[in-house]
Scaffold this active site. Structure first.
Site: not given
Length: 246
Positions: A99, A186, A188
């Site tokens: 990002c 993202h 994660e």
């Protein structure tokens, strides 16, 4: 010798989320360990406080997390981060960006980065994966990930190649040789955290946009697939295709 990764955390989380998720650096480390990097040496540094290792030489790679800040900001810590990233690029240190990190590395490579004229990208988004032979990709041709961004990389950095794309985000992932691998979304994130971020926007976004983004989370995501690619990239596995493009 175990692989060694430096994670530069580039944000502080909302106080309501921090007790659960800590920070993006911790979230990324958790994802990578779950995906197979259980024996890596991972150290997280707070770039927002200009905390860095004495030397990056002892790390096999440096990963830049996401952030609410602009990668092109004049914030002193962002300026310092860009200075260090430019040095790492010159040294050909292996870099991974997520990002904000994806955007900042592209900016340091001379690419145009800024607000998207499409507005916020949020919730689960699906991208065309253009490199089925990318390390760890296992032949895939698309990937669905959780996103939260209003800035985008607006042009492919010089010397890089496009790895993932969509109508909403044309430069959704890029790579350069064996040195750079960056993704806009993202990997994660988990649905509960994405839901937290989306719900905070109710009132500034239309209810329709919020509800659609929340509904998309129910379809799941493939952050673990990107994690496996990051691991393969950092460990230097199956890099023949990357070396040809260097």
């Amino acid at each position: 010798m175990a692989t060694s990764l430096c994670i530069l955390n580039n944000d502080t989380l909302d106080p309501a989320a921090a007790p659960t998720y800590i920070n993006y650096g911790v979230m990324v480390e958790k994802l990578l360990r779950q995906a197979g990097a259980s024996d890596w040496n991972v150290e997280v540094f707070d770039a927002t406080a200009q905390q860095y290792p004495d030397s990056f030489d002892r790390f096999d790679a440096v990963l830049l997390t996401g952030s609410k800040y602009d990668s092109f900001s004049d914030e002193p810590w962002v300026v310092e981060l860009r200075r260090r990233v430019r040095t790492l690029l010159t040294q050909k240190k292996k870099l991974v960006g997520i990002c904000f990190g994806h955007q900042l590395i592209a900016y340091c490579m001379g690419a145009k980065v800024g607000r998207s004229d499409k507005g916020w990208g949020t919730g689960r988004m699906t991208y065309e994966w253009k490199e089925p032979g990318f390390p760890g990709a296992n032949g895939r041709t698309q990937v669905s990930l959780l996103a939260s961004h209003q800035d985008q990389v607006l042009e492919l950095p010089a010397g890089a190649r496009l790895v993932a794309t969509s109508d909403f985000c044309p430069v959704a992932a890029y790579a350069k040789g064996n040195e750079v691998f960056c993704v806009q979304a993202h990997p994660e994130f988990v649905p509960d955290y994405s839901s937290f971020l989306i719900k905070r926007r109710r009132g500034s976004w239309t209810d329709e946009k919020v509800d659609k983004a929340l509904a998309s989370l129910e379809q799941g995501h493939e952050g673990d697939a990107i994690a496996r690619m990051i691991i393969a990239f950092v460990e230097g596995r199956s890099t023949a295709a990357l070396a040809q493009a260097a």
